[in-house]
Design a protein around this motif. Structure first.
Motif, PDB file in Angstrom:
ATOM      1  N   ALA A   1      95.870  -6.798  83.961  1.00 42.72           N
ATOM      2  CA  ALA A   1      97.180  -7.401  84.226  1.00 42.72           C
ATOM      3  C   ALA A   1      96.987  -8.826  84.729  1.00 42.72           C
ATOM      4  O   ALA A   1      96.015  -9.126  85.430  1.00 42.72           O
ATOM      5  CB  ALA A   1      97.948  -6.578  85.251  1.00 42.72           C
ATOM      6  N   THR A   2      97.915  -9.699  84.369  1.00 44.93           N
ATOM      7  CA  THR A   2      97.828 -11.089  84.791  1.00 44.93           C
ATOM      8  C   THR A   2      99.218 -11.714  84.735  1.00 44.93           C
ATOM      9  O   THR A   2     100.181 -11.089  84.287  1.00 44.93           O
ATOM     10  CB  THR A   2      96.847 -11.864  83.892  1.00 44.93           C
ATOM     11  OG1 THR A   2      96.660 -13.192  84.414  1.00 44.93           O
ATOM     12  CG2 THR A   2      97.369 -11.963  82.467  1.00 44.93           C
ATOM     13  N   LYS A   3      99.317 -12.950  85.176  1.00 43.85           N
ATOM     14  CA  LYS A   3     100.595 -13.666  85.128  1.00 43.85           C
ATOM     15  C   LYS A   3     100.927 -14.047  83.690  1.00 43.85           C
ATOM     16  O   LYS A   3     100.022 -14.336  82.893  1.00 43.85           O
ATOM     17  CB  LYS A   3     100.525 -14.914  86.005  1.00 43.85           C
ATOM     18  CG  LYS A   3     100.329 -14.632  87.483  1.00 43.85           C
ATOM     19  CD  LYS A   3     100.211 -15.927  88.263  1.00 43.85           C
ATOM     20  CE  LYS A   3      99.996 -15.651  89.750  1.00 43.85           C
ATOM     21  NZ  LYS A   3      99.839 -16.919  90.530  1.00 43.85           N
ATOM     22  N   PRO A   4     102.215 -14.085  83.333  1.00 40.72           N
ATOM     23  CA  PRO A   4     102.608 -14.431  81.963  1.00 40.72           C
ATOM     24  C   PRO A   4     102.046 -15.762  81.483  1.00 40.72           C
ATOM     25  O   PRO A   4     101.706 -15.921  80.309  1.00 40.72           O
ATOM     26  CB  PRO A   4     104.138 -14.473  82.031  1.00 40.72           C
ATOM     27  CG  PRO A   4     104.486 -13.577  83.165  1.00 40.72           C
ATOM     28  CD  PRO A   4     103.385 -13.727  84.171  1.00 40.72           C
ATOM     29  N   GLU A   5     101.905 -16.733  82.393  1.00 39.00           N
ATOM     30  CA  GLU A   5     101.430 -18.057  81.989  1.00 39.00           C
ATOM     31  C   GLU A   5      99.946 -18.059  81.603  1.00 39.00           C
ATOM     32  O   GLU A   5      99.451 -19.041  81.026  1.00 39.00           O
ATOM     33  CB  GLU A   5     101.665 -19.086  83.103  1.00 39.00           C
ATOM     34  CG  GLU A   5     101.075 -18.726  84.442  1.00 39.00           C
ATOM     35  CD  GLU A   5     102.075 -18.061  85.379  1.00 39.00           C
ATOM     36  OE1 GLU A   5     101.957 -18.277  86.613  1.00 39.00           O
ATOM     37  OE2 GLU A   5     102.967 -17.343  84.884  1.00 39.00           O
TER      38      GLU A   5
ATOM     39  N   SER B   1      96.342 -18.462  76.948  1.00 41.28           N
ATOM     40  CA  SER B   1      94.959 -18.921  77.061  1.00 41.28           C
ATOM     41  C   SER B   1      93.967 -17.781  76.822  1.00 41.28           C
ATOM     42  O   SER B   1      92.944 -17.963  76.152  1.00 41.28           O
ATOM     43  CB  SER B   1      94.734 -19.537  78.446  1.00 41.28           C
ATOM     44  OG  SER B   1      93.381 -19.875  78.629  1.00 41.28           O
ATOM     45  N   ILE B   2      94.274 -16.594  77.348  1.00 36.98           N
ATOM     46  CA  ILE B   2      93.384 -15.444  77.168  1.00 36.98           C
ATOM     47  C   ILE B   2      93.337 -15.027  75.705  1.00 36.98           C
ATOM     48  O   ILE B   2      92.268 -14.712  75.166  1.00 36.98           O
ATOM     49  CB  ILE B   2      93.830 -14.269  78.060  1.00 36.98           C
ATOM     50  CG1 ILE B   2      93.670 -14.640  79.542  1.00 36.98           C
ATOM     51  CG2 ILE B   2      93.018 -13.004  77.746  1.00 36.98           C
ATOM     52  CD1 ILE B   2      94.255 -13.628  80.499  1.00 36.98           C
ATOM     53  N   ILE B   3      94.496 -15.043  75.047  1.00 34.54           N
ATOM     54  CA  ILE B   3      94.542 -14.685  73.633  1.00 34.54           C
ATOM     55  C   ILE B   3      93.711 -15.664  72.804  1.00 34.54           C
ATOM     56  O   ILE B   3      92.994 -15.278  71.876  1.00 34.54           O
ATOM     57  CB  ILE B   3      95.999 -14.661  73.132  1.00 34.54           C
ATOM     58  CG1 ILE B   3      96.741 -13.462  73.742  1.00 34.54           C
ATOM     59  CG2 ILE B   3      96.058 -14.596  71.612  1.00 34.54           C
ATOM     60  CD1 ILE B   3      98.219 -13.461  73.462  1.00 34.54           C
ATOM     61  N   LYS B   4      93.796 -16.931  73.150  1.00 37.66           N
ATOM     62  CA  LYS B   4      93.091 -17.968  72.387  1.00 37.66           C
ATOM     63  C   LYS B   4      91.597 -18.011  72.693  1.00 37.66           C
ATOM     64  O   LYS B   4      90.767 -18.160  71.785  1.00 37.66           O
ATOM     65  CB  LYS B   4      93.710 -19.337  72.690  1.00 37.66           C
ATOM     66  CG  LYS B   4      93.089 -20.477  71.886  1.00 37.66           C
ATOM     67  CD  LYS B   4      93.772 -21.803  72.204  1.00 37.66           C
ATOM     68  CE  LYS B   4      93.151 -22.944  71.405  1.00 37.66           C
ATOM     69  NZ  LYS B   4      93.811 -24.243  71.710  1.00 37.66           N
TER      70      LYS B   4
ATOM     71  N   GLN C   1     102.714  -7.865  87.477  1.00 39.57           N
ATOM     72  CA  GLN C   1     103.737  -6.863  87.178  1.00 39.57           C
ATOM     73  C   GLN C   1     104.529  -7.146  85.900  1.00 39.57           C
ATOM     74  O   GLN C   1     105.293  -6.304  85.458  1.00 39.57           O
ATOM     75  CB  GLN C   1     104.717  -6.754  88.359  1.00 39.57           C
ATOM     76  CG  GLN C   1     104.146  -6.102  89.607  1.00 39.57           C
ATOM     77  CD  GLN C   1     103.220  -7.005  90.386  1.00 39.57           C
ATOM     78  OE1 GLN C   1     103.538  -8.171  90.617  1.00 39.57           O
ATOM     79  NE2 GLN C   1     102.070  -6.508  90.788  1.00 39.57           N
ATOM     80  N   GLU C   2     104.346  -8.324  85.312  1.00 37.31           N
ATOM     81  CA  GLU C   2     105.167  -8.698  84.159  1.00 37.31           C
ATOM     82  C   GLU C   2     104.447  -8.555  82.825  1.00 37.31           C
ATOM     83  O   GLU C   2     105.063  -8.252  81.808  1.00 37.31           O
ATOM     84  CB  GLU C   2     105.665 -10.139  84.314  1.00 37.31           C
ATOM     85  CG  GLU C   2     106.587 -10.358  85.503  1.00 37.31           C
ATOM     86  CD  GLU C   2     107.017 -11.810  85.601  1.00 37.31           C
ATOM     87  OE1 GLU C   2     107.765 -12.274  84.716  1.00 37.31           O
ATOM     88  OE2 GLU C   2     106.594 -12.493  86.560  1.00 37.31           O
ATOM     89  N   THR C   3     103.147  -8.790  82.824  1.00 37.73           N
ATOM     90  CA  THR C   3     102.375  -8.733  81.579  1.00 37.73           C
ATOM     91  C   THR C   3     101.021  -8.082  81.819  1.00 37.73           C
ATOM     92  O   THR C   3     100.400  -8.268  82.865  1.00 37.73           O
ATOM     93  CB  THR C   3     102.144 -10.147  80.988  1.00 37.73           C
ATOM     94  OG1 THR C   3     101.689 -11.022  82.028  1.00 37.73           O
ATOM     95  CG2 THR C   3     103.409 -10.691  80.366  1.00 37.73           C
ATOM     96  N   MET C   4     100.571  -7.331  80.824  1.00 39.61           N
ATOM     97  CA  MET C   4      99.281  -6.655  80.908  1.00 39.61           C
ATOM     98  C   MET C   4      98.641  -6.656  79.528  1.00 39.61           C
ATOM     99  O   MET C   4      99.299  -6.392  78.523  1.00 39.61           O
ATOM    100  CB  MET C   4      99.483  -5.218  81.394  1.00 39.61           C
ATOM    101  CG  MET C   4      98.193  -4.406  81.503  1.00 39.61           C
ATOM    102  SD  MET C   4      98.540  -2.710  82.033  1.00 39.61           S
ATOM    103  CE  MET C   4      99.144  -2.969  83.703  1.00 39.61           C
ATOM    104  N   LEU C   5      97.350  -6.963  79.482  1.00 40.69           N
ATOM    105  CA  LEU C   5      96.604  -6.909  78.229  1.00 40.69           C
ATOM    106  C   LEU C   5      95.836  -5.607  78.137  1.00 40.69           C
ATOM    107  O   LEU C   5      95.327  -5.087  79.139  1.00 40.69           O
ATOM    108  CB  LEU C   5      95.623  -8.078  78.133  1.00 40.69           C
ATOM    109  CG  LEU C   5      96.255  -9.454  77.970  1.00 40.69           C
ATOM    110  CD1 LEU C   5      95.948 -10.311  79.186  1.00 40.69           C
ATOM    111  CD2 LEU C   5      95.785 -10.139  76.708  1.00 40.69           C
ATOM    112  N   ILE C   6      95.765  -5.066  76.934  1.00 33.69           N
ATOM    113  CA  ILE C   6      94.883  -3.934  76.652  1.00 33.69           C
ATOM    114  C   ILE C   6      93.673  -4.496  75.905  1.00 33.69           C
ATOM    115  O   ILE C   6      93.814  -5.116  74.849  1.00 33.69           O
ATOM    116  CB  ILE C   6      95.573  -2.857  75.805  1.00 33.69           C
ATOM    117  CG1 ILE C   6      96.822  -2.324  76.516  1.00 33.69           C
ATOM    118  CG2 ILE C   6      94.603  -1.704  75.527  1.00 33.69           C
ATOM    119  CD1 ILE C   6      97.574  -1.268  75.721  1.00 33.69           C
ATOM    120  N   PHE C   7      92.507  -4.294  76.475  1.00 31.86           N
ATOM    121  CA  PHE C   7      91.255  -4.766  75.879  1.00 31.86           C
ATOM    122  C   PHE C   7      90.474  -3.603  75.288  1.00 31.86           C
ATOM    123  O   PHE C   7      90.565  -2.474  75.767  1.00 31.86           O
ATOM    124  CB  PHE C   7      90.372  -5.431  76.935  1.00 31.86           C
ATOM    125  CG  PHE C   7      90.720  -6.862  77.247  1.00 31.86           C
ATOM    126  CD1 PHE C   7      89.970  -7.894  76.710  1.00 31.86           C
ATOM    127  CD2 PHE C   7      91.785  -7.167  78.070  1.00 31.86           C
ATOM    128  CE1 PHE C   7      90.272  -9.217  77.002  1.00 31.86           C
ATOM    129  CE2 PHE C   7      92.103  -8.481  78.378  1.00 31.86           C
ATOM    130  CZ  PHE C   7      91.340  -9.513  77.824  1.00 31.86           C
TER     131      PHE C   7
END
Length: 227
Positions: free
Chosen positions: A137-141, A145-148, A182-188
């Protein structure tokens, strides 16, 4: 039978998880003659053809029952991973899971290439490994960057410290990851090889509170969940 059937109505029609096989009786088989056949391979082909970035699907309008849409299975997989249905993940401290508003499918061809190369290396060395899905989980902003660029192990700990050593931190429990956003979470998707990662507080079924990896080529973002 009391406590042997779990009903879920989170997304669309009710679904049931039955714990006692004696309560299940197969009754009919329906054979479908579909004009348009969608296979797992066609979905993979479509995903490979997508541009790098996040391809987002709003669950308020996306039809989760339309399996003629190859992306339907991908969106459902992300939801199922989050809910723990496909892995039979035990609940984490009875914490509830917030509802998902939208699902993003992540495309990063370079990240995918590096991950597959690393997996091929370990196969050649006859190293035992397993692949698991875990949450970050991380902040939406931070999402774009993580995706890229993927997560950067060299920058690990800048926000939350490195209590269990240098590396990128993931959890097999989404409830635990909510501590960090609490707003965005990535599944790796993680490539776990003995002596190449750290386990933190695995439960009785082996699901870890945290997993720490130091090599970026051993994990890749697969989905983004928006709440």
């Amino acid at each position: 039978k009391k406590n042997s059937v779990i009903e879920s109505k989170r997304h669309g029609p009710a679904s049931y998880f039955v714990l006692d096989s004696n309560q299940i009786l197969p009754t009919y088989i329906v054979h479908l003659n579909c004009e348009k056949k969608v296979t797992q391979n066609s979905a993979k082909g479509l995903i490979k053809g997508l541009a790098d970035g996040e391809h987002k699907y709003d669950l308020s309008s996306f039809n989760l029952r339309d399996h003629s849409d190859p992306m339907c299975d991908e969106v459902q997989k992300a939801i199922s991973l989050y809910q723990g249905d496909c892995s039979k993940r035990p609940p984490y401290k009875q914490a509830t899971l917030p509802n998902i508003k939208s699902v993003g499918i992540v495309i990063n061809q370079e990240c995918e290439k590096q991950y597959e190369q690393k997996k091929t290396e370990f196969k050649a060395l006859k190293e035992k490994f397993e692949e698991v899905f875990a949450y970050h989980a991380t902040k939406p902003e931070n999402i774009a960057s993580i995706i890229k660029n993927n997560l950067d192990p060299d920058r690990a700990g800048l926000a939350h410290g490195i209590k269990y050593g240098l590396g990128c931190y993931f959890s097999e429990h989404p409830q635990f990851s909510f501590k960090y956003g609490q707003e965005t979470m990535l599944i790796f998707k993680l490539l776990l090889v003995e002596n190449h990662y750290t386990k933190v507080q695995p439960d009785e079924k082996g699901f870890c509170q945290q997993l720490v990896l130091q090599e970026a080529s051993m994990f890749k973002p697969q989905y983004v969940l928006h709440f």
